[in-house]
Structures are given as C-alpha cells and as structure tokens.
Design a protein around this motif. Sequence first.
Motif, PDB file in Angstrom:
ATOM      1  N   ALA A 100       0.921  -1.239   0.085  1.00  0.00           N
ATOM      2  CA  ALA A 100      -0.152  -0.073   0.005  1.00  0.00           C
ATOM      3  C   ALA A 100       0.891   1.261   0.045  1.00  0.00           C
ATOM      4  N   PRO A 101       1.906   1.406   0.636  1.00  0.00           N
ATOM      5  CA  PRO A 101       2.729   2.736   0.748  1.00  0.00           C
ATOM      6  C   PRO A 101       3.173   2.981  -0.558  1.00  0.00           C
ATOM      7  N   PHE A 102       3.482   1.895  -1.340  1.00  0.00           N
ATOM      8  CA  PHE A 102       4.147   2.251  -2.767  1.00  0.00           C
ATOM      9  C   PHE A 102       3.184   3.169  -3.687  1.00  0.00           C
ATOM     10  N   TYR A 103       1.936   3.035  -3.353  1.00  0.00           N
ATOM     11  CA  TYR A 103       0.873   3.793  -4.106  1.00  0.00           C
ATOM     12  C   TYR A 103       0.233   5.187  -3.431  1.00  0.00           C
ATOM     13  N   ASP A 104       0.456   6.153  -4.055  1.00  0.00           N
ATOM     14  CA  ASP A 104      -0.027   7.364  -3.511  1.00  0.00           C
ATOM     15  C   ASP A 104      -1.864   7.155  -3.394  1.00  0.00           C
ATOM     16  N   ASN A 105      -2.305   6.560  -4.341  1.00  0.00           N
ATOM     17  CA  ASN A 105      -4.069   6.503  -4.276  1.00  0.00           C
ATOM     18  C   ASN A 105      -4.504   5.268  -3.647  1.00  0.00           C
ATOM     19  N   TRP A 106      -3.829   4.312  -3.062  1.00  0.00           N
ATOM     20  CA  TRP A 106      -4.193   3.029  -2.332  1.00  0.00           C
ATOM     21  C   TRP A 106      -5.375   3.353  -1.777  1.00  0.00           C
ATOM     22  N   ASP A 107      -6.438   2.274  -2.249  1.00  0.00           N
ATOM     23  CA  ASP A 107      -7.750   2.286  -1.454  1.00  0.00           C
ATOM     24  C   ASP A 107      -8.240   1.181  -0.716  1.00  0.00           C
ATOM     25  N   HIS A 108      -7.901   1.075   0.434  1.00  0.00           N
ATOM     26  CA  HIS A 108      -8.323  -0.135   1.292  1.00  0.00           C
ATOM     27  C   HIS A 108      -9.694  -0.522   1.095  1.00  0.00           C
ATOM     28  N   LYS A 109     -10.662   0.384   1.129  1.00  0.00           N
ATOM     29  CA  LYS A 109     -12.303  -0.249   0.983  1.00  0.00           C
ATOM     30  C   LYS A 109     -12.364  -0.725  -0.272  1.00  0.00           C
ATOM     31  N   LEU A 110     -11.807  -0.280  -1.587  1.00  0.00           N
ATOM     32  CA  LEU A 110     -11.684  -0.815  -3.041  1.00  0.00           C
ATOM     33  C   LEU A 110     -11.239  -2.299  -2.913  1.00  0.00           C
ATOM     34  N   PHE A 111     -10.148  -2.401  -2.201  1.00  0.00           N
ATOM     35  CA  PHE A 111      -9.286  -3.789  -2.171  1.00  0.00           C
ATOM     36  C   PHE A 111     -10.197  -4.625  -1.549  1.00  0.00           C
ATOM     37  N   ILE A 112     -10.804  -4.235  -0.531  1.00  0.00           N
ATOM     38  CA  ILE A 112     -11.566  -5.219   0.331  1.00  0.00           C
ATOM     39  C   ILE A 112     -12.850  -5.475  -0.432  1.00  0.00           C
ATOM     40  N   ASN A 113     -13.390  -4.564  -1.181  1.00  0.00           N
ATOM     41  CA  ASN A 113     -14.678  -5.026  -2.093  1.00  0.00           C
ATOM     42  C   ASN A 113     -14.157  -5.845  -3.191  1.00  0.00           C
ATOM     43  N   TYR A 114     -12.985  -5.831  -3.732  1.00  0.00           N
ATOM     44  CA  TYR A 114     -12.506  -7.027  -4.878  1.00  0.00           C
ATOM     45  C   TYR A 114     -12.170  -8.123  -4.185  1.00  0.00           C
ATOM     46  N   LEU A 115     -11.608  -8.065  -3.016  1.00  0.00           N
ATOM     47  CA  LEU A 115     -11.386  -9.384  -2.122  1.00  0.00           C
ATOM     48  C   LEU A 115     -12.724 -10.221  -1.979  1.00  0.00           C
ATOM     49  N   SER A 116     -13.755  -9.637  -1.767  1.00  0.00           N
ATOM     50  CA  SER A 116     -15.035 -10.020  -1.554  1.00  0.00           C
ATOM     51  C   SER A 116     -15.613 -10.612  -2.975  1.00  0.00           C
ATOM     52  N   PHE A 117     -15.407  -9.727  -3.863  1.00  0.00           N
ATOM     53  CA  PHE A 117     -15.858 -10.078  -5.207  1.00  0.00           C
ATOM     54  C   PHE A 117     -15.347 -11.461  -5.798  1.00  0.00           C
ATOM     55  N   PHE A 118     -14.101 -11.615  -5.464  1.00  0.00           N
ATOM     56  CA  PHE A 118     -13.294 -12.519  -5.960  1.00  0.00           C
ATOM     57  C   PHE A 118     -13.166 -13.797  -4.789  1.00  0.00           C
ATOM     58  N   GLN A 119     -13.914 -13.855  -3.785  1.00  0.00           N
ATOM     59  CA  GLN A 119     -13.980 -14.584  -2.453  1.00  0.00           C
ATOM     60  C   GLN A 119     -12.776 -15.169  -2.078  1.00  0.00           C
TER      61      GLN A 119
END
Length: 304
Positions: A100-119
């Motif tokens: 996450a620190p390597f990206y200025d615009n890291w979006d934790h909420k969006l990441f969790i949404n994709y993890l949920s989508f991909f199970q």
Amino acid sequence: MNAIELKDVSYQTGAFQLKDVSFNVPKGFVTGFIGGNGAGKTTIIRLIMDLIQSKNGQISVFGKSMKSNPVELKSKIGFVYSEIYFNQKWSVKKLENIIAPFYDNWDHKLFINYLSFFQLPYKNKIKTFSTGMKMKLSLAIAFSHHAELFILDEPTSGLDPLVRNELLEIIQQELIDEEKTVFFSTHIISDLEKVADYIVYLSDGEIVFYESRDKLSQKYKIVSGSNEDLDKELEELLIYSEKKKTGYIGLTEYYQTFNELFGDEVEVKDATIEQLMIYLEKSKKQQELKNLTIRENNHETTIN
C-alpha cells in the motif's frame, strides 16, 4: 495522446529477437496484444515496465521514460504479470500493509470489495491459495489504487469461465467508462472479441499488424464458395485458403471482387480475431515452406 509508445525497439536473447517493434497504445481504449507462444509478448511487457532493457529504440509511458520516472509512472499502472511472485508465507493482510505505501492512491475499501468479489479471505496465507486465486489477488491489487493504465499479462489464465466473464465485465464497465487505458495480452482470443478496441499482433518478434477492430473488420473477410469457381488467379487473391469436399474457405482483402463475380454463390463473413490470427500464421508457414522448396530446388540446380 498515447498511454504507451514503442518506436523501433529491438531486443535479443539467445536465438530470440525482437525486430524494430513499433506501436502505440491509445489513451482511453482497450488494446489487445496477441501472438503465439514465444512470439515475444511477455518480453515486450517486461521492456515497457523496464524489467529488462532494449538493445535500441524508444519506449515511453504517458510521454515519459520509465527508467527516468519509475516511481511516478509505476504508481499510475495497475500491473498483472503472468508469473506471480508473492511471498507465500504472508497473509493477504500483510501483503496489503507492505504494498500500500508504494501507491499514492491506495484504496483499502476498494481492495476489500475486490477481495469479496473474488471470494479471497483477507487473513489467510497466500500459500493456501490456488493458482487461480493468486491471479485474482493480483487483479484485486491492480484495480485498487486508481491506476490510469492497466497492463494485464494473461490476466484470465487459471480463471474459470464464469470469473473470466466477470473480469471482462469489470474491464468494460469500470475501466472503459472511466476512460482509463488497458493493454491486455492474452492467448484466449475470445476474451478480446468482447472488449478490445485495438489489436496488436506479434509473430516471431515482429509486428504483423496494429489496427483498430473496425479497420480490421473492414479490411479482412472470410470468403467461401464452390471449388469449381476458384481458379489460380482468384486463389492468388486469398491470403490463405483451404479446399474441402464441400468447397473452399479463405481469408482475403479482395472480398468485393468475389462478391462481384459470384454474388449469392459466395458467402462473405467478418473474420474473428482468432480466425485472422490462425489464417495469417498458416499463410506465413505456407510461404516459409514455399521459399524453402525454392531454395532447395535452386541448390540442386546449381549442383547439377
């Protein structure tokens, strides 16, 4: 403006060689990247990402050199590589904390949404994941930092048909609608039929064509008809043809000539990307065999 530009790029390792490769990836579109195994697709992606260096030529991303601006440019890129190198001992949670620190615009909420989508379980160790799950994790990371350019190297590899289709819908809806750019390398050509605006076709280290889907559709057609109608002159108008008991089928740029001569007796269809690739590869091999035969005959004539 182009998201990626390659101009006269050459590279050699062992017997393999890229020969003066030039093409652009237009901003705001999906560009499909096709070619057989060993054509050089992954090599070009490594060159774009500055993982290896070209012999000569120029590569730019958003008008800048990756070598001179690696941090700025890589933060704008969602990258999915065909070979996945995650530390198997880490959990997904630990992986996120590290990247996450390597990206200025890291979006934790969006990441969790994709993890949920991909199970994908957030607290499980990566070593418990299947190959398909690891690819999904790569995709979740790529889509979770609001990248402007997505470079996807075989992203549907190892995914079941249902998830593949869902991924393509993500590319269409979430990426294209936001006018982001996708460079999509795959051997599953049917995936590109659904999403690609442009196609780059690489064969044996050389660009065969770089065209928009619309222009390819206008330029090439599949024609089929009776074997009796196909004389030598017409056969020369076919890039590649096959004759069967039921008639001939071939790829051509001169489909209007066939239409004018035979009307309803000839069938003219749009060529799919897969048909185009297959017929052009067969044509190339046919020509190579023809040239080899000519050289052998000339050699025998010289000896005699």
